[in-house]
Design a protein around this motif. Structure first.
Motif, short mmCIF file in Angstrom:
data_model
loop_
_atom_site.label_atom_id
_atom_site.label_comp_id
_atom_site.label_asym_id
_atom_site.label_seq_id
_atom_site.Cartn_x
_atom_site.Cartn_y
_atom_site.Cartn_z
N SER A 11 -1.34 2.73 0.58
CA SER A 11 -0.76 1.85 1.62
C SER A 11 -0.05 0.64 1.03
O SER A 11 0.46 -0.20 1.76
N CYS A 12 0.01 0.55 -0.30
CA CYS A 12 0.64 -0.62 -0.93
C CYS A 12 2.16 -0.61 -0.71
O CYS A 12 2.82 0.40 -0.94
N ARG A 13 2.68 -1.74 -0.29
CA ARG A 13 4.13 -1.89 -0.12
C ARG A 13 4.62 -3.15 -0.83
O ARG A 13 5.68 -3.68 -0.52
N ALA A 14 3.80 -3.66 -1.76
CA ALA A 14 4.06 -4.98 -2.36
C ALA A 14 5.46 -5.11 -2.96
O ALA A 14 6.16 -6.09 -2.71
N CYS A 15 5.88 -4.10 -3.75
CA CYS A 15 7.18 -4.23 -4.43
C CYS A 15 8.35 -4.14 -3.45
O CYS A 15 9.38 -4.77 -3.66
N GLN A 16 8.15 -3.36 -2.40
CA GLN A 16 9.21 -3.27 -1.39
C GLN A 16 9.32 -4.60 -0.63
O GLN A 16 10.41 -5.11 -0.41
N TYR A 26 11.78 -5.72 -4.73
CA TYR A 26 11.98 -5.21 -6.10
C TYR A 26 12.47 -3.76 -6.10
O TYR A 26 13.14 -3.33 -7.03
N ILE A 27 12.04 -2.98 -5.11
CA ILE A 27 12.37 -1.55 -5.09
C ILE A 27 12.90 -1.16 -3.71
O ILE A 27 12.61 -1.85 -2.72
N PRO A 28 13.67 -0.05 -3.63
CA PRO A 28 14.23 0.32 -2.33
C PRO A 28 13.17 0.73 -1.31
O PRO A 28 13.26 0.38 -0.14
N ARG A 57 3.74 3.00 -9.53
CA ARG A 57 3.63 4.23 -8.73
C ARG A 57 4.83 4.55 -7.88
O ARG A 57 4.87 5.58 -7.21
N CYS A 58 5.77 3.64 -7.79
CA CYS A 58 6.90 3.89 -6.87
C CYS A 58 8.19 3.96 -7.68
O CYS A 58 8.33 3.29 -8.71
N TRP A 59 9.10 4.76 -7.19
CA TRP A 59 10.39 4.92 -7.87
C TRP A 59 11.11 3.56 -7.91
O TRP A 59 11.36 2.97 -6.86
N PRO A 82 -3.16 -3.59 -11.91
CA PRO A 82 -4.57 -3.69 -11.51
C PRO A 82 -5.10 -2.40 -10.88
O PRO A 82 -6.26 -2.03 -11.08
N PHE A 83 -4.23 -1.67 -10.15
CA PHE A 83 -4.67 -0.38 -9.58
C PHE A 83 -5.05 0.57 -10.71
O PHE A 83 -6.07 1.25 -10.66
N LEU A 84 -4.18 0.62 -11.72
CA LEU A 84 -4.40 1.56 -12.82
C LEU A 84 -5.66 1.21 -13.61
O LEU A 84 -6.45 2.09 -13.97
S1 SF4 Z 1 4.81 0.18 -7.53
FE1 SF4 Z 1 2.61 -0.18 -7.25
S2 SF4 Z 1 2.43 -2.34 -6.66
FE2 SF4 Z 1 4.57 -1.69 -6.32
S3 SF4 Z 1 4.64 -1.02 -4.17
FE3 SF4 Z 1 4.27 0.80 -5.42
S4 SF4 Z 1 2.03 1.00 -5.45
FE4 SF4 Z 1 2.49 -1.08 -4.77
#
Ligand code: SF4
Length: 201
Positions: free
Chosen positions: A17-22, A26-28, A93-95, A118-120
């Motif tokens: 459920s993480c959406r932190a980078c979006q 930072y990411i699309p 974890r995200c493209w 931290p997840f890893l």
């Molecule tokens: S790359 Fe990791 S921290 Fe960033 S949104 Fe995806 S799961 Fe979350």
């Protein structure tokens, strides 16, 4: 709640459920990709998923994956069996999206790594693999603090009660693999993996 399986499942929910980078731009799009097989005595950690992986929801599904599984097949580890027995994940974890002005993917930034790592770390503690395969320069740098693949591939490292085995990233490996000595380094890394497997790890 001390049951490791429940703790892992709680963690997986948080990652999915993480959406932190979006949210930080930072990411699309945040669509975490990993393949959580547990309990498992083997873990594989790559750099970050690509677009193909994001669409399929599974790690190493594209060209890099084909190269990676070709290497493992050479030592008798078929893709199907590998995917069933190894916890596969990545530093982020995200493209990350495309690299500007190129057709390749962008490497995750320090900020993305700091958010996702931290997840890893928690996964490694909970899954507690005996052997960790690190795929690519970024994973090798993060866990072994080694900058050059030449100093890492073909060796095994003992750290925090686990064995760590570096491999080159299979997507960019063709150029790295051009020199004969690097081909020999990869062969030695695969030999080490086979030996550990044959020993029952
Ligand atoms: S790359 Fe990791 S921290 Fe960033 S949104 Fe995806 S799961 Fe979350």
């Amino acid at each position: 709640m001390n049951d490791p399986t429940l703790l892992i499942e709680e963690l997986l929910k948080k990652i999915r459920s993480c959406r932190a980078c979006q949210e930080k731009g930072y990411i699309p799009e945040a669509r975490p990709v990993f393949s959580p097989v547990y309990p498992s005595s083997w873990m594989l950690i790559g750099q970050a998923p690509g677009k193909v992986e994001q669409e399929s929801g599974l790690p190493f599904m594209g060209r890099a994956g084909r190269n990676l599984f070709r290497w493992f097949k050479e030592i008798g580890w078929e893709e199907r069996g590998f995917r069933r027995s190894v916890y596969m994940t990545s530093v982020t974890r995200c493209w990350p999206g495309k690299q500007a002005r190129t057709s390749g993917d962008r490497a995750p930034s320090r900020k993305e790594i700091d958010l996702c790592l931290p997840f890893l770390m928690e996964e490694i503690e909970l899954v507690s693999p005996r052997v960790v395969i690190l795929v690519g320069k970024l994973a090798v740098k993060v866990f072994l603090n080694i900058d050059k693949l030449e100093d890492a591939v073909g060796k095994k490292f003992q750290q925090k009660g686990r064995i760590w085995i570096p491999l080159p990233h299979p997507s960019g490996a063709s150029r790295w693999l051009n020199p004969e000595e690097n081909k020999a380094r990869l062969r030695e890394a695969l030999r080490i993996i086979k030996e550990l497997r044959d020993a029952g790890n």
